[in-house]
Scaffold this motif. Structure first.
Motif: not given
Length: 197
Positions: A181-190, A141-148
């Motif tokens: 996902t924390a890096a995604l939230r912060a808008g940092r390179p993942v 489910e988390v990965w589906a949100a990342v893909r979105a």
């Protein structure tokens, strides 16, 4: 003045380039007009004038759309709308017979690319992926949100094809999902700590 204190630089604002904005605009146009696979976009010269951009910028946008599998640019024929589902089906067919372990190995670099793409996605979608992870959603489910958050991308299509062919989410991704996902939230390179990203 205290010695040793450093001011942190403000995070850089990432703005999509004009051709990327134009590619998104053309995608919206394709959907709004109900264009189907095999339909053609207007000729480049006409489309550039209509959109108020240079032909060079339009050409960059069409290349981006071609990389996404949305169109095929054929010299003399212009841009023809493609069916992304056909490409996914072809990838799934090519993967038949592979073991789950080999599919997992193949999926890891694809997922690393999806994560890098998602880092530039809309803030609300990046936040949704992080929220899904902290709320106890499953890794799928988390990965589906990342893909979105990654949006329309050939890497997303390939990841979907690998998933459909039975490739599990790599253990490394599952282990690092909170940090990713924390890096995604912060808008940092993942990036993956194991070196695949």
């Amino acid at each position: 003045m205290a010695l040793g204190r450093r001011k942190e630089a403000a995070p850089r604002l990432v703005r999509p380039r004009l051709y990327q904005q134009l590619a998104e605009h053309i995608t919206a146009f394709i959907e709004a007009q109900g264009l189907a696979p095999g339909d053609r976009l207007p000729p480049e010269r006409e489309l550039a004038v209509e959109l108020g951009v240079s032909r060079a910028t339009l050409a960059q946008a069409l290349v981006a759309l071609e990389m996404q599998g949305r169109v095929a640019v054929r010299h003399g024929d212009g841009a023809v709308i493609l069916d992304p589902a056909e490409r996914v089906a072809a990838v799934i067919a090519a993967l038949a017979g592979y073991t789950a372990a080999s599919l997992e190995s193949a999926r890891l670099p694809v997922m690393a690319g999806v994560l890098s793409t998602a880092a530039f996605g809309p803030e609300e979608l990046r936040t949704a992926a992080a929220d899904a992870e902290t709320s106890g959603a499953t890794a799928a489910e988390v990965w589906a949100a990342v893909r979105a958050a990654a949006g329309v991308s050939p890497l997303v299509d390939i990841d979907l094809a690998l998933e459909s062919a039975g490739a599990p989410i790599p253990r490394q991704i599952v282990a690092e999902l909170p940090a990713l996902t924390a890096a995604l939230r912060a808008g940092r390179p993942v990036t993956l700590t194991g070196g695949a990203g």
